[in-house]
Design an enzyme around this catalytic site. Structure first.
Site, PDB file in Angstrom:
ATOM      1  CB  ALA A  74       1.643 -11.101   3.372  1.00  0.00           C
ATOM      2  CD  GLU A  85       0.124  -3.425   9.108  1.00  0.00           C
ATOM      3  OE1 GLU A  85      -0.342  -4.017  10.338  1.00  0.00           O
ATOM      4  OE2 GLU A  85       0.736  -4.481   8.102  1.00  0.00           O
ATOM      5  N   GLY A  97       0.338  -4.795   4.607  1.00  0.00           N
ATOM      6  CA  GLY A  97       1.982  -4.860   5.139  1.00  0.00           C
ATOM      7  C   GLY A  97       2.423  -3.621   4.786  1.00  0.00           C
ATOM      8  CD  GLU A 109      -4.187  -6.204   5.590  1.00  0.00           C
ATOM      9  OE1 GLU A 109      -2.978  -5.555   5.975  1.00  0.00           O
ATOM     10  OE2 GLU A 109      -4.774  -5.512   6.033  1.00  0.00           O
TER      11      GLU A 109
END
Length: 697
Positions: free
Chosen positions: A63, A105, A102, A125
């Site tokens: 992020a 992901e 992310g 995270e």
């Protein structure tokens, strides 16, 4: 398309490039660019496959920290990755550097993944009090199975590309050019007629395994190893949804749990710890253009456990290091100690034999100060006695070349006095490592009154090269960490005199989140070390500052902790498990009687306040004196050097979260009840009365 994400068609292959330096973070421009580029490639009839690559040193590393704490902007990452996975044309993520959070992901939403052999992938995270909120808890189990997904998500630890390939996270490993590898893989897919392969549609890794039992086992492990932590259990609940709910419902459940983590107080503390660790390396009054001296070689004085650990830090960083000892026998034992320590890492599988030999080749032993004449930096790590330090630094001054940095690992002695044993005090700095030095991340960089700017800058840079969390501090007894821990230890001993037991005090502080209780910690380090510091301080204190007498009584009884098998606890031979010491109650009774105290039961809340507020009050004094630059630096020191729980944010953040008015009022009560030690810090009083926080400074 955005400037940070571009789309180019090369024959039947659409190449989507992300270029958002330094780490290709998933800010709003990247999210918009990815969504628009994948949609455009999907709409282009000539495109048969899509390749996603990133410029610079890494794939998407997570992020965008600039967006932390700000209102979310659309499109959110869950929407973007769902769009990517829904595409009908095969997409390939080409991973290099790191694909974290992310970034992984996004890669999981692509239909195929290839990785350069030196890459790493992970979902960290949980370290910020969160969980993967863009499908990571739903897609990863479908690729690697529930057991491995739980391990990765709950620990937050990355895995290597090689392991990712073995697990099926990536389909192929490669060396060399990213785009060439991505296009070759895409061309093969086209030639073989392979289309989209959606991770979210897979169920094979979820079948034939007792996933419920795996979840139950992980919950029990968290309760034991991470008591009180909020996000790890939510991570487990999210992974549980991957095999109990359809994908769409699982993704919805993931977002619900993500929202719970987002509003948890622990998240704010963990984010504070994350950001302030980076801030701590900045020295406010050090000019940005300060030159840094070159350090190509190092020396360490003393081959004990600490000295060898420090030497290993340099070898780990690829810097040749000489260990100086007083005799051939002591020198050889130091080298053997380093090899044995590395050998334990080999046995655990965290280091290869080849790496051991490479590092040991950088470590040599010497017995003559003259052999340090060519080194760029020396760390003194001998016994904590000023007379011993004087002899060492006089010898270093006589033998080290001009421009060599002379540093001391002293944990409490006056660095300015040490510097004055040389004719070059400007070259002297404190490098206070924490034991075991080759493991602990904290490094207090002690700035003496005459330490030059370039020496300070070099010391901070060396800390970074050694992969330490380097924090600049000023000179006082104990600097920041040990000066504060003295207050903490003293109060914990007073609590024993008032009626508590070691097990109760340790239990309260472990429940709070401390890595160890103060008495288990004292037994580990040795009661004689604490007693020596206590006796030295006793000589300088005025009568109103009383000290506990327990350590002296225990030392008289031969109870020095684990080294003698008996301290605040007893230890069976070969074991470090603390057991109740049946001889201790009589010693505590005698200490209470000597102090004129009637022993009585103490509440857990009272114990926590006495220990934590002692830290906070001393931290405020340290700030006011300028020994620490900022309150958050104290937090960084305590989290990384003293086992303070990162989910509590550090002692000063913890004080802010309680409210300084409440802390100050309680300290005033303790001052009235327990005397001079509890005189409120003027800075704390000022902030409390103004309704401000340490963070406001």
């Amino acid at each position: 398309m955005s400037d940070v994400v571009t789309l180019e068609r090369q024959g039947p292959i659409a190449v989507i490039r992300v270029n958002n330096p330094p780490v290709n973070a998933l800010g709003i421009a990247v999210r918009e660019g990815l969504q628009n580029s994948f949609k455009a490639a999907e709409a282009d009839a000539e495109v048969k496959a899509i390749v996603l690559v990133c410029e610079g040193n890494t794939f998407i590393a997570g992020a965008d920290i600039k967006e932390f704490g700000k209102p979310p902007k659309s499109p959110g990452l869950p929407e973007v990755v769902n769009d990517i996975e829904a595409g009908s044309k095969p997409s390939i993520a080409v991973i290099h550097g790191t694909a974290l959070g992310g970034g992984l992901e996004v890669a999981l939403s692509c239909h195929y993944r290839i990785a350069r052999k030196d890459a790493k992938v992970g979902l960290p995270e949980v370290k910020l009090g969160l969980l993967p909120g863009a499908g990571g808890t739903q897609r990863l189990p479908r690729v690697v199975g529930v057991e491995k997904a739980l391990d990765m998500i709950v620990s937050g630890a990355p895995i290597s590309a090689v392991e990712a390939n073995e697990l099926g996270v990536v389909d192929e490993l490669f060396d060399g050019d990213l785009l060439a590898a991505g296009k070759a893989f895409a061309e093969q897919l086209i030639a073989d007629g392979k289309g989209a392969r959606r991770t979210g549609e897979r169920t094979d890794k979820l079948e034939g395994v007792d996933n419920a039992a795996l979840v139950a086992a992980k919950r029990a492990e968290i309760d034991k190893k991470m008591p009180g932590l909020f996000s790890p259990q939510r991570c487990v609940s999210a992974v549980e949804a991957s095999f109990t709910l359809p994908l769409a419902d699982g993704l919805k459940r993931e977002r619900e749990l993500f929202g719970e983590c987002l509003t948890s107080p622990q998240r704010a503390a963990l984010v504070h710890a994350f950001f302030t660790e980076r801030l701590a390396s900045k020295v406010d009054d050090l000019p940005k253009d300060t030159p840094v001296r070159e350090v190509k070689s190092a020396g360490v004085i003393g081959g004990g456990t600490m000295g060898v650990g420090i030497a290993m830090c340099f070898a780990n960083a690829g810097i040749p290091v000489k260990i100086l000892e007083i005799s051939d026998e002591a020198r050889d034992k130091a080298i053997e100690r380093a090899r044995d320590t590395y050998g334990m890492s080999v046995k655990r599988g965290s280091l290869s034999e080849a790496a051991l030999e490479k590092r040991m080749a950088l470590v040599s032993g010497i017995t003559d100060y003259a052999d340090l004449s060519d080194v760029d930096l020396v760390v003194e790590a001998v016994f904590e006695d000023m007379g011993v330090k004087q002899k060492v630094f006089e010898a270093l001054d006589a033998n080290c070349k001009p421009g060599a940095i002379l540093s001391s690992n002293t944990s409490s002695l006056d660095l300015n006095e040490i510097a004055n044993f040389t004719k070059r005090p400007e070259d002297v700095v404190g490098l206070h490592f924490f034991s075991p030095a080759n493991v602990m991340r904290l490094l207090e960089v002690v700035r003496g009154a005459k330490t030059s700017n370039d020496v300070l800058a070099t010391a901070m840079a060396i800390g970074k090269k050694l992969k330490k969390v380097a924090v600049p501090v000023g000179v006082c007894d104990g600097f920041v960490g040990n000066r504060m821990v003295f207050q903490y230890g003293r109060e914990s001993e007073f609590l024993l005199e008032e009626g508590a037991t070691p097990a109760q005090v340790d239990g309260v502080l472990k429940k709070f989140g401390m890595a160890m209780g103060p008495f288990a910690m004292r037994d580990l380090s040795g009661l004689d070390i604490g007693l020596a510091i206590r006796n030295r301080q006793r000589e300088t204190l005025s009568p109103e500052y009383k000290l506990p007498t327990i350590l002296g009584k225990m030392a008289d009884a031969g109870m020095l902790g684990q080294k003698t098998g008996k301290g605040f606890y007893v230890y069976e031979k070969g074991s470090r498990t603390p057991l109740e010491n049946p001889e201790l109650p009589a010693i505590l009774e005698a200490a209470s009687k000597e102090q004129g105290i009637q022993r009585q039961p103490l509440s857990d809340e009272y114990i926590l306040e006495r220990c934590m507020y002692a830290l906070i009050n001393e931290g405020a004094k340290i700030l006011e004196e300028g020994i620490a630059q900022r309150a958050s630096d104290i937090d960084v020191i305590y989290i990384n050097g003293y086992g303070f729980p990162s989910h509590q944010g550090g002692p000063m953040f913890y004080a802010d979260s309680i409210g300084l008015d409440r802390v100050y009022a309680r300290i005033c009560e303790f001052h009235e009840q327990h005397g001079a030690w509890w005189k409120p810090a003027p800075l704390l009083e000022k902030l409390a009365k103004e309704g401000r926080k340490f963070a406001d400074l």
